[in-house]
Design a protein around this motif. Sequence first.
Motif, PDB file in Angstrom:
ATOM      1  N   ASP A  10       6.981  67.279 -36.978  1.00  0.00           N
ATOM      2  CA  ASP A  10       6.040  66.450 -37.732  1.00  0.00           C
ATOM      3  C   ASP A  10       5.708  65.153 -37.011  1.00  0.00           C
ATOM      4  O   ASP A  10       4.614  64.596 -37.193  1.00  0.00           O
ATOM      5  N   HIS A  11       6.631  64.642 -36.203  1.00  0.00           N
ATOM      6  CA  HIS A  11       6.384  63.369 -35.517  1.00  0.00           C
ATOM      7  C   HIS A  11       5.458  63.540 -34.316  1.00  0.00           C
ATOM      8  O   HIS A  11       5.063  62.549 -33.700  1.00  0.00           O
ATOM      9  N   ALA A  12       5.121  64.786 -33.983  1.00  0.00           N
ATOM     10  CA  ALA A  12       4.134  65.029 -32.934  1.00  0.00           C
ATOM     11  C   ALA A  12       2.721  65.101 -33.495  1.00  0.00           C
ATOM     12  O   ALA A  12       1.759  65.253 -32.738  1.00  0.00           O
ATOM     13  N   LEU A  13       2.571  65.010 -34.810  1.00  0.00           N
ATOM     14  CA  LEU A  13       1.263  65.018 -35.434  1.00  0.00           C
ATOM     15  C   LEU A  13       0.532  63.705 -35.154  1.00  0.00           C
ATOM     16  O   LEU A  13       1.168  62.700 -34.800  1.00  0.00           O
ATOM     17  N   PRO A  14      -0.795  63.654 -35.330  1.00  0.00           N
ATOM     18  CA  PRO A  14      -1.535  62.419 -35.049  1.00  0.00           C
ATOM     19  C   PRO A  14      -1.076  61.263 -35.922  1.00  0.00           C
ATOM     20  O   PRO A  14      -0.711  61.448 -37.093  1.00  0.00           O
ATOM     21  N   ALA A  15      -1.113  60.066 -35.359  1.00  0.00           N
ATOM     22  CA  ALA A  15      -0.763  58.872 -36.127  1.00  0.00           C
ATOM     23  C   ALA A  15      -1.847  58.580 -37.157  1.00  0.00           C
ATOM     24  O   ALA A  15      -3.006  58.975 -37.009  1.00  0.00           O
ATOM     25  N   VAL A  16      -1.468  57.866 -38.217  1.00  0.00           N
ATOM     26  CA  VAL A  16      -2.417  57.569 -39.286  1.00  0.00           C
ATOM     27  C   VAL A  16      -3.570  56.711 -38.800  1.00  0.00           C
ATOM     28  O   VAL A  16      -4.637  56.679 -39.425  1.00  0.00           O
ATOM     29  N   THR A  17      -3.394  56.036 -37.680  1.00  0.00           N
ATOM     30  CA  THR A  17      -4.471  55.189 -37.154  1.00  0.00           C
ATOM     31  C   THR A  17      -5.616  56.018 -36.570  1.00  0.00           C
ATOM     32  O   THR A  17      -6.653  55.460 -36.211  1.00  0.00           O
ATOM     33  N   GLY A  60      -2.418  37.658 -32.607  1.00  0.00           N
ATOM     34  CA  GLY A  60      -1.383  37.161 -33.515  1.00  0.00           C
ATOM     35  C   GLY A  60      -1.698  35.762 -33.979  1.00  0.00           C
ATOM     36  O   GLY A  60      -2.593  35.094 -33.484  1.00  0.00           O
ATOM     37  N   SER A  61      -0.929  35.298 -34.945  1.00  0.00           N
ATOM     38  CA  SER A  61      -1.200  33.978 -35.521  1.00  0.00           C
ATOM     39  C   SER A  61       0.001  33.060 -35.463  1.00  0.00           C
ATOM     40  O   SER A  61      -0.001  31.999 -36.071  1.00  0.00           O
ATOM     41  N   GLY A  62       1.040  33.458 -34.749  1.00  0.00           N
ATOM     42  CA  GLY A  62       2.199  32.590 -34.671  1.00  0.00           C
ATOM     43  C   GLY A  62       3.161  32.763 -35.826  1.00  0.00           C
ATOM     44  O   GLY A  62       4.187  32.098 -35.870  1.00  0.00           O
ATOM     45  N   ILE A  63       2.856  33.607 -36.771  1.00  0.00           N
ATOM     46  CA  ILE A  63       3.730  33.826 -37.909  1.00  0.00           C
ATOM     47  C   ILE A  63       4.848  34.768 -37.495  1.00  0.00           C
ATOM     48  O   ILE A  63       4.656  35.683 -36.700  1.00  0.00           O
ATOM     49  N   GLU A  64       6.037  34.553 -38.016  1.00  0.00           N
ATOM     50  CA  GLU A  64       7.150  35.439 -37.695  1.00  0.00           C
ATOM     51  C   GLU A  64       6.806  36.869 -38.096  1.00  0.00           C
ATOM     52  O   GLU A  64       6.336  37.107 -39.202  1.00  0.00           O
ATOM     53  N   PRO A  65       7.071  37.840 -37.226  1.00  0.00           N
ATOM     54  CA  PRO A  65       6.688  39.218 -37.532  1.00  0.00           C
ATOM     55  C   PRO A  65       7.326  39.736 -38.800  1.00  0.00           C
ATOM     56  O   PRO A  65       6.719  40.506 -39.526  1.00  0.00           O
ATOM     57  N   GLU A  66       8.574  39.303 -39.095  1.00  0.00           N
ATOM     58  CA  GLU A  66       9.236  39.885 -40.249  1.00  0.00           C
ATOM     59  C   GLU A  66       8.630  39.451 -41.571  1.00  0.00           C
ATOM     60  O   GLU A  66       8.835  40.094 -42.586  1.00  0.00           O
ATOM     61  N   VAL A  67       7.861  38.347 -41.584  1.00  0.00           N
ATOM     62  CA  VAL A  67       7.240  37.931 -42.833  1.00  0.00           C
ATOM     63  C   VAL A  67       5.868  38.546 -43.005  1.00  0.00           C
ATOM     64  O   VAL A  67       5.256  38.411 -44.046  1.00  0.00           O
ATOM     65  N   ALA A  68       5.337  39.166 -41.968  1.00  0.00           N
ATOM     66  CA  ALA A  68       4.033  39.826 -42.075  1.00  0.00           C
ATOM     67  C   ALA A  68       4.203  41.136 -42.824  1.00  0.00           C
ATOM     68  O   ALA A  68       5.180  41.846 -42.661  1.00  0.00           O
ATOM     69  N   SER A  69       3.219  41.479 -43.664  1.00  0.00           N
ATOM     70  CA  SER A  69       3.286  42.712 -44.436  1.00  0.00           C
ATOM     71  C   SER A  69       3.089  43.908 -43.515  1.00  0.00           C
ATOM     72  O   SER A  69       2.040  44.040 -42.904  1.00  0.00           O
ATOM     73  N   PRO A  70       4.068  44.810 -43.377  1.00  0.00           N
ATOM     74  CA  PRO A  70       3.879  45.965 -42.494  1.00  0.00           C
ATOM     75  C   PRO A  70       2.778  46.889 -42.988  1.00  0.00           C
ATOM     76  O   PRO A  70       2.237  47.676 -42.232  1.00  0.00           O
ATOM     77  N   ARG A  71       2.418  46.793 -44.272  1.00  0.00           N
ATOM     78  CA  ARG A  71       1.367  47.653 -44.811  1.00  0.00           C
ATOM     79  C   ARG A  71       0.032  47.357 -44.165  1.00  0.00           C
ATOM     80  O   ARG A  71      -0.797  48.248 -43.991  1.00  0.00           O
ATOM     81  N   TRP A  72      -0.230  46.094 -43.844  1.00  0.00           N
ATOM     82  CA  TRP A  72      -1.519  45.719 -43.282  1.00  0.00           C
ATOM     83  C   TRP A  72      -1.474  45.419 -41.788  1.00  0.00           C
ATOM     84  O   TRP A  72      -2.500  45.394 -41.118  1.00  0.00           O
ATOM     85  N   ALA A  73      -0.281  45.224 -41.239  1.00  0.00           N
ATOM     86  CA  ALA A  73      -0.191  44.777 -39.849  1.00  0.00           C
ATOM     87  C   ALA A  73      -0.795  45.781 -38.881  1.00  0.00           C
ATOM     88  O   ALA A  73      -1.340  45.396 -37.847  1.00  0.00           O
ATOM     89  N   PHE A  74      -0.704  47.095 -39.192  1.00  0.00           N
ATOM     90  CA  PHE A  74      -1.201  48.094 -38.245  1.00  0.00           C
ATOM     91  C   PHE A  74      -2.679  48.389 -38.442  1.00  0.00           C
ATOM     92  O   PHE A  74      -3.237  49.224 -37.728  1.00  0.00           O
ATOM     93  N   PHE A  75      -3.364  47.739 -39.370  1.00  0.00           N
ATOM     94  CA  PHE A  75      -4.783  48.017 -39.581  1.00  0.00           C
ATOM     95  C   PHE A  75      -5.603  47.756 -38.321  1.00  0.00           C
ATOM     96  O   PHE A  75      -6.599  48.432 -38.079  1.00  0.00           O
ATOM     97  N   ARG A  76      -5.196  46.772 -37.524  1.00  0.00           N
ATOM     98  CA  ARG A  76      -5.973  46.455 -36.335  1.00  0.00           C
ATOM     99  C   ARG A  76      -5.857  47.531 -35.264  1.00  0.00           C
ATOM    100  O   ARG A  76      -6.614  47.536 -34.296  1.00  0.00           O
ATOM    101  N   HIS A  77      -4.920  48.480 -35.429  1.00  0.00           N
ATOM    102  CA  HIS A  77      -4.757  49.554 -34.449  1.00  0.00           C
ATOM    103  C   HIS A  77      -5.581  50.793 -34.789  1.00  0.00           C
ATOM    104  O   HIS A  77      -5.603  51.740 -34.008  1.00  0.00           O
ATOM    105  N   PHE A  78      -6.251  50.794 -35.930  1.00  0.00           N
ATOM    106  CA  PHE A  78      -7.052  51.960 -36.299  1.00  0.00           C
ATOM    107  C   PHE A  78      -8.237  52.124 -35.363  1.00  0.00           C
ATOM    108  O   PHE A  78      -8.848  51.149 -34.920  1.00  0.00           O
ATOM    109  N   VAL A  79      -8.563  53.381 -35.055  1.00  0.00           N
ATOM    110  CA  VAL A  79      -9.796  53.681 -34.323  1.00  0.00           C
ATOM    111  C   VAL A  79     -10.954  53.518 -35.298  1.00  0.00           C
ATOM    112  O   VAL A  79     -10.976  54.156 -36.359  1.00  0.00           O
ATOM    113  N   ARG A  80     -11.912  52.661 -34.959  1.00  0.00           N
ATOM    114  CA  ARG A  80     -12.974  52.329 -35.903  1.00  0.00           C
ATOM    115  C   ARG A  80     -14.367  52.641 -35.357  1.00  0.00           C
ATOM    116  O   ARG A  80     -15.363  52.243 -35.955  1.00  0.00           O
TER     117      ARG A  80
END
Length: 565
Positions: free
Chosen positions: A304-311, A500-520
Amino acid sequence: MPTLLIRFPGGRYHTTPSGHHVNEGQIEWPPSPWRLLRALLACGYNSLGWEGDLCKPMESQPPPLARSLILKLADVLPSYAIPRAVGAHSRHYMPLATIDKGREKTALVFDTWAQLGDQTVAVTWDVDLTDEESTLLAALTERLGYLGRSESWTEAKLARVEDACPLPNCLPTDALSNPGIGWEQVPVMAAQRSSEFDRWRAEVTARLLEPLQPPAGKKPTKALLTKQARATLPYPADLIACLQADTNWLRSHGWSQPPGSQRVFYWRLSDMLESGAPGPRQSAREAPSVEAMLLSLATDSGNDHALPAVTRVLPQAELLHRALGGRIKRIAGYSPVISGCDAEGRPLRGAHRHAHILPLDLDGDQHLEHILIWAPMGLDWIAQSAIRGVRNTDMKGGVGRLKIALAAAGNLADLRGLTGEYGERMEHVIGPAGGATQWVSLTPFVAPRFTKRSGRNSLEEQIRSELLSRGIKQQVEIERMDPWSRGRPVIRMLSDDEQGSGIEPEVASPRWAFFRHFVRTRRNGPAPPVDCGFALSLRFAVPVRGPLCIGYGSHFGLGLFQAET
């Protein structure tokens, strides 16, 4: 317009096209206009008592009313509504009454026919008949015992007003321009217009008789008259005589094609006559329309981990759409449900009711293992057949091809009934039965036009315009979410060049952090005005039914929202 309804009780139509030998295995489908006219004339002589000499059929003349009827039908090419048929044959070894090496010699003969079952053929002539002609045509049709070979028993009648007649699906080429892929041309024998035949015969006989004229001022001798009669003998007097010519007469005068006839081309669907057993398209053609179909994806290894990424929802949806388009070209030429365009290639107007191809991650491992194909207008038999026929799809940048299997088909209520983790996540994607008031981005929203600070091209107005185009007319509260903000969400676009914005990565919401990696950006379509994705939260006063997908690429997985319950 008279319409003949012909049924074959034996389920078979035995006929070899004119000009072909029986052992060629050819089947005349549809029944040619020439054959139909000859069959009607034969019914008149055999069943209605028309006077005629069977030994001299060309010299026999039908009654004036029958002559008027036949000539009217001969002057136009009929249209057909033919069912799908399967070509079949049997083989016979006919004895030749000759002994060779102690055994009787035989000849192999093929007997071919179209296997129809209990289906009806409709033949329609675009011509106006008088009441007397219609009555005569009905009487002739009811006496039609067979068509083609004597094994082709028929039950025929002239359609009445209350009879349900199928729509034509086999038309002459001059009545239907090139319909595209999925159709084929077939030659059939038809009669010439009576006026055209009379003009042609006059020209030919005048040319033949020109050297057989007597000297000026003298009468033709008996010998000369005999020569003139012999010269014009191979040319029947009129079209009715041509239709009544038998095979022996044609052969004796060297005709390879009956005079007064012509070969014309008809368009018919390419699967109207199959040479083997019916394929799976028969059941798909009879299948009712469904609202959605769910496909599962798998690799050859099962990892299953060889399937395409959600992005990669956009490229995976495009690849499947291209595969479906190829299947549809072979099945029916085009499908407005899948392509979103009409037969002329123009985009459909109105709400976005054609198919949405939505790759999904239903097990939460950030890999796409399902694809939902949803069409508000319904997936017809053509779309269903194409979807069921696709077995593989490509995966750019992955381990190779992906295997596709149908997991479910039906309406959205059926998909809500899926059990377990898949069912719960599916209900979030398509929303509860009664709808939801709050929807949150599952994939980035990409604006369909350049965004401005205010006016009709502002982000908020573009969102409202997209909702309106999907029939959602109520007011909506729009919140733009930012994964890098510690406080209340603020307006921010997520783009690939963001560092990035200088904010600590752990405080960033992982739900939205990967949105910038989507093919658009689509590979085979127009690029978005600005390659930026937004994370949104939409709140409505009245529950809205899903699925909810808006913006650029919304038919290919972008701009998809999930219900917050």
